[in-house]
Design an enzyme around this catalytic site. Structure first.
Site, PDB file in Angstrom:
ATOM      1  N   ILE A   1      39.047  51.187  35.638  1.00  0.00           N
ATOM      2  CA  ILE A   1      39.726  52.387  35.170  1.00  0.00           C
ATOM      3  C   ILE A   1      39.158  53.648  35.798  1.00  0.00           C
ATOM      4  CG2 ILE A   1      38.239  52.888  33.179  1.00  0.00           C
ATOM      5  CD1 ILE A   1      40.890  53.298  31.560  1.00  0.00           C
ATOM      6  N   LYS A   2      37.934  53.546  36.327  1.00  0.00           N
ATOM      7  CA  LYS A   2      37.267  54.719  36.884  1.00  0.00           C
ATOM      8  C   LYS A   2      37.950  55.250  38.144  1.00  0.00           C
ATOM      9  CE  LYS A   2      33.758  54.853  33.939  1.00  0.00           C
ATOM     10  NZ  LYS A   2      33.466  56.009  33.084  1.00  0.00           N
ATOM     11  N   ASP A   3      38.830  54.462  38.759  1.00  0.00           N
ATOM     12  CA  ASP A   3      39.576  54.960  39.921  1.00  0.00           C
ATOM     13  C   ASP A   3      40.358  56.222  39.558  1.00  0.00           C
ATOM     14  OD1 ASP A   3      38.659  52.715  41.178  1.00  0.00           O
ATOM     15  OD2 ASP A   3      40.605  51.765  41.437  1.00  0.00           O
TER      16      ASP A   3
END
Length: 455
Positions: free
Chosen positions: A43-45
């Site tokens: 999700i950090k993208d």
């Protein structure tokens, strides 16, 4: 034609997937927002690209610049992907508790990685926070993205994660469950969802050893709450500026063990090969649901942050799990200690005869005998092997063992899981040897494994 211009255009629009087995006891419908479908497998993208875009717009990141960040691995991956496309350099600091896979992946996409000690205070000059800040001051044309206090982090989730969940559930979501680390995901997503429906419950999942839960409940930053923990990717020893605690309804803490075990269950029971935080997220939901019952009309969305490939040497490794007491697995040690009779291992020397070996087999009712000399195991004698040889040459009973012995049995660690023995014990090799803490050899045969698995 539907062709993406670059890898960054594939970020977001990740699926909601219904959980069918683990949560079947709950009356509610439970679905997972599976963000390992992002190109960087986490999700950090989302927030990594947003932080870069905002920095570019504000003139903080210029062409040819260097992005500096302290990361547990996933944010670094997102930043590195953006850097590849946009032409930046990356230097990341991380902690020595993070999996080797995370470090190797960051290096694979061109980042320089500096590993710092975990068990130091945040303001210690050796901490990964402090090292990142120092590098940002020393390196010209650099940008310290600082995911903890950079509000572009939560903005990314306000603009993407929240709207996606709202639209995918047709606005019927009643609960959001999310692990809490930098605060960006849980806060940004919650801010959007609460604007749409203030009755949606936001449940944040923390780990024992983090101070976030007590801060949420009391407003007090209590360093006595902080102690080392194994869980990766969430929990903090300070309160990042991305938090807006007013949009969170409850904090729940999960143990390292329970999070790891649940992650493995997700892979085995639901086919979702997720990271540590996903297991902790679902475990937290199950704990809360025990005291705050859900109804059949509830729709619970759990955010699963990253992919299990970054944890194959940790939570998906039986040995790692057993060493930490997270997993009850039968081992060679259990087989040996469970024997009713503590009989000494029967062995034979290379210069003994076949007839002596046959006599030992008859006397002790055994099928396999290790051949051992002064230096240790050098071969093996088996009933099936002798059967074939005696039929070919009846006079072989007077031959020495060294002329007819088979290859030595494999030697395995005393704590080797029984499941692993099935690859070592086969039709060509009927047993393994294992050495205990005192240096004594023990034998484990196919029959021993069958008995252990059947008990």
């Amino acid at each position: 034609m539907d062709i993406k211009n670059n890898i960054l255009e594939t970020i977001g629009n990740t699926p909601l997937i219904k959980l069918n087995k683990i949560t079947r006891q709950l009356p509610a419908t439970v679905v997972a927002k599976v963000d390992y479908f992002n190109p960087g497998n986490s999700i950090k993208d989302r927030m990594a690209v947003k932080m870069i875009e905002v920095a570019e717009k504000e003139g903080k990141l210029k062409p040819g610049g260097t992005i500096i960040e302290c990361t547990s691995g996933n944010t670094g991956m997102g930043l590195a992907l953006a850097a590849c496309v946009k032409g930046y350099k990356c230097i990341f600091t991380t902690t020595d508790k993070q999996s080797k896979e995370k470090v190797d992946i960051l290096k694979a996409v061109g980042a320089e990685v500096i590993v710092c000690p975990t068990n130091v205070e945040p303001d210690d000059p050796r901490s990964y926070y402090s090292v990142a800040r120092r590098l940002a001051k020393e390196i010209p044309n650099s940008f310290h993205s600082n995911q903890y206090d950079n509000l572009a982090n939560r903005l990314a989730h306000y603009e993407t994660t929240g709207p996606e969940i709202w639209n995918q559930t047709d606005g019927k979501i009643t609960h959001l469950v999310c692990t809490a680390g930098t605060g960006g995901t849980v806060t940004g997503t919650a801010m959007y969802l609460k604007e749409k429906n203030p009755n949606i419950k936001i449940w944040a999942i923390d780990v024992y050893g983090s101070l976030l839960t007590k801060f949420f409940r009391t407003g007090e930053v209590d360093m006595n709450e902080v102690h080392p923990y194994i869980s990766e990717g969430f929990g903090e020893d300070f309160v990042p500026e991305n938090y807006n605690m007013s949009v969170i309804d409850h904090f729940e803490q999960v143990t390292d063990r329970d999070g790891a075990v649940m992650a493995r269950r997700l892979a085995k029971d639901e086919g979702l090969f997720c990271g540590y935080s996903a297991g902790s997220c679902l475990q937290g939901l199950m704990q809360i649901a025990a005291s705050q019952p859900l109804t059949k009309d509830d729709l619970v969305v759990c955010i699963f942050h990253d992919h299990g490939s970054r944890y194959v040497a940790k939570i998906y490794n039986d040995q790692w799990m057993m060493e930490r007491g997270f997993m009850d697995v039968k081992t060679c040690k259990d087989i040996i200690n469970g024997r009713a009779a503590k009989q000494k291992l029967i062995t034979i020397e290379p210069n003994h005869t076949v007839s002596q070996a046959v006599e030992l087999m008859r006397k002790y009712d055994i099928e396999h005998i290790p051949v051992i000399n002064g230096s240790g195991p050098v071969g093996a004698i088996s009933e099936s092997g002798l059967f074939q040889k005696i039929f070919s040459n009846p006079d072989i009973k007077n031959a020495t063992i060294e002329t007819v012995m088979e290859p030595a049995f494999p030697i395995v660690d005393f704590n080797t899981p029984i499941e692993k023995l099935r690859t070592l014990i086969n039709k060509d090799n009927g047993a393994v040897l294992s050495k205990d803490e005192l240096g004594n050899y023990h034998i484990v045969t196919k029959y021993d494994v069958i008995l252990a698995l059947g008990s």
